[in-house]
Design a protein around this motif. Structure first.
Motif, PDB file in Angstrom:
ATOM      1  N   ILE A 189      -3.358  -5.095  -3.045  1.00 44.63           N
ATOM      2  CA  ILE A 189      -2.490  -3.849  -2.322  1.00 44.63           C
ATOM      3  C   ILE A 189      -2.784  -4.500  -0.754  1.00 44.63           C
ATOM      4  O   ILE A 189      -3.946  -4.843  -0.116  1.00 44.63           O
ATOM      5  CB  ILE A 189      -3.812  -2.555  -2.583  1.00 44.63           C
ATOM      6  N   LYS A 228      -6.245  -4.380   1.546  1.00 43.12           N
ATOM      7  CA  LYS A 228      -7.086  -3.404   1.677  1.00 43.12           C
ATOM      8  C   LYS A 228      -7.911  -2.845   1.061  1.00 43.12           C
ATOM      9  O   LYS A 228      -8.395  -2.156   0.648  1.00 43.12           O
ATOM     10  CB  LYS A 228      -5.424  -1.935   2.100  1.00 43.12           C
ATOM     11  N   ASN A 229      -7.002  -3.444  -0.100  1.00 43.14           N
ATOM     12  CA  ASN A 229      -7.761  -3.456  -1.837  1.00 43.14           C
ATOM     13  C   ASN A 229      -7.289  -4.371  -2.785  1.00 43.14           C
ATOM     14  O   ASN A 229      -6.130  -4.875  -2.351  1.00 43.14           O
ATOM     15  CB  ASN A 229      -7.289  -1.053  -1.930  1.00 43.14           C
ATOM     16  N   GLU A 287       0.795  -1.101  -0.028  1.00 39.00           N
ATOM     17  CA  GLU A 287       0.151  -0.031   0.365  1.00 39.00           C
ATOM     18  C   GLU A 287       0.774   1.397  -0.240  1.00 39.00           C
ATOM     19  O   GLU A 287       0.778   2.447  -0.600  1.00 39.00           O
ATOM     20  CB  GLU A 287      -1.109  -0.052   1.000  1.00 39.00           C
ATOM     21  N   SER A 325      -1.448  -4.468   3.074  1.00 37.56           N
ATOM     22  CA  SER A 325       0.047  -3.607   4.244  1.00 37.56           C
ATOM     23  C   SER A 325       0.068  -4.784   5.536  1.00 37.56           C
ATOM     24  O   SER A 325      -0.236  -5.577   6.067  1.00 37.56           O
ATOM     25  CB  SER A 325      -0.730  -2.294   4.749  1.00 37.56           C
TER      26      SER A 325
END
Length: 150
Positions: free
Chosen positions: A137, A129-130, A114, A139
């Motif tokens: 994505i 996260k995405n 990220e 972290s």
């Protein structure tokens, strides 16, 4: 002008019915306001102003509430359901080198950090996260374990 507003309203409602995006319906309400003003012979500038004002006010203030209401029973499917899941880094994630692989729910996915400047080492636990295209994505779950450097 009434006919124009009526046609516009019908077209917008049909588009909304086809897409269910909760976007054009607000403009349909704006055209309804303009239609009502045209029926009482209000000036064109006032009809246009009412169309824009009603549409934008509804779009910005009621759309988020409507989306929550209509999407609350929506079940996330496939890749979208991975957001928020924990994964283990199988191959070091380095955005600069376009490298990285994680395992989540027994599946291997290409992954990117990220934070673009962060390199995440193998065996680090990360959170999804995405999703960007076919890449997750992620972290690190424990930010103090992040490995910097490029």
């Amino acid at each position: 002008m009434s006919i124009v507003w009526l046609i516009l309203m019908v077209v917008l409602v049909v588009i909304e019915g086809a897409t269910v995006a909760l976007t054009t319906v607000w403009f349909a309400f704006g055209s309804l306001a303009a239609l009502l003003l045209s029926l009482v012979h209000a000036p064109l500038w006032l009809q246009i102003l009412a169309f824009l004002a009603v549409s934008l006010v509804l779009l910005f203030f009621t759309r988020p509430v409507a989306q929550k209401y209509f999407n609350r029973d929506r079940i996330r499917t496939n890749a979208e359901s991975l957001i928020g899941e924990k994964a283990v880094v199988l191959e070091k994630i380095d955005n600069l080198r376009q490298a990285g692989l994680v395992s989540v729910r027994g599946q291997e996915w290409t992954a990117r950090s990220e934070a673009a400047e962060i390199v995440i080492l193998q065996d680090t636990v990360v959170e999804v996260k995405n999703i960007s295209g076919v890449k997750l994505i992620v972290s690190p779950v424990n930010p103090e374990l992040e490995k910097g450097g490029v």
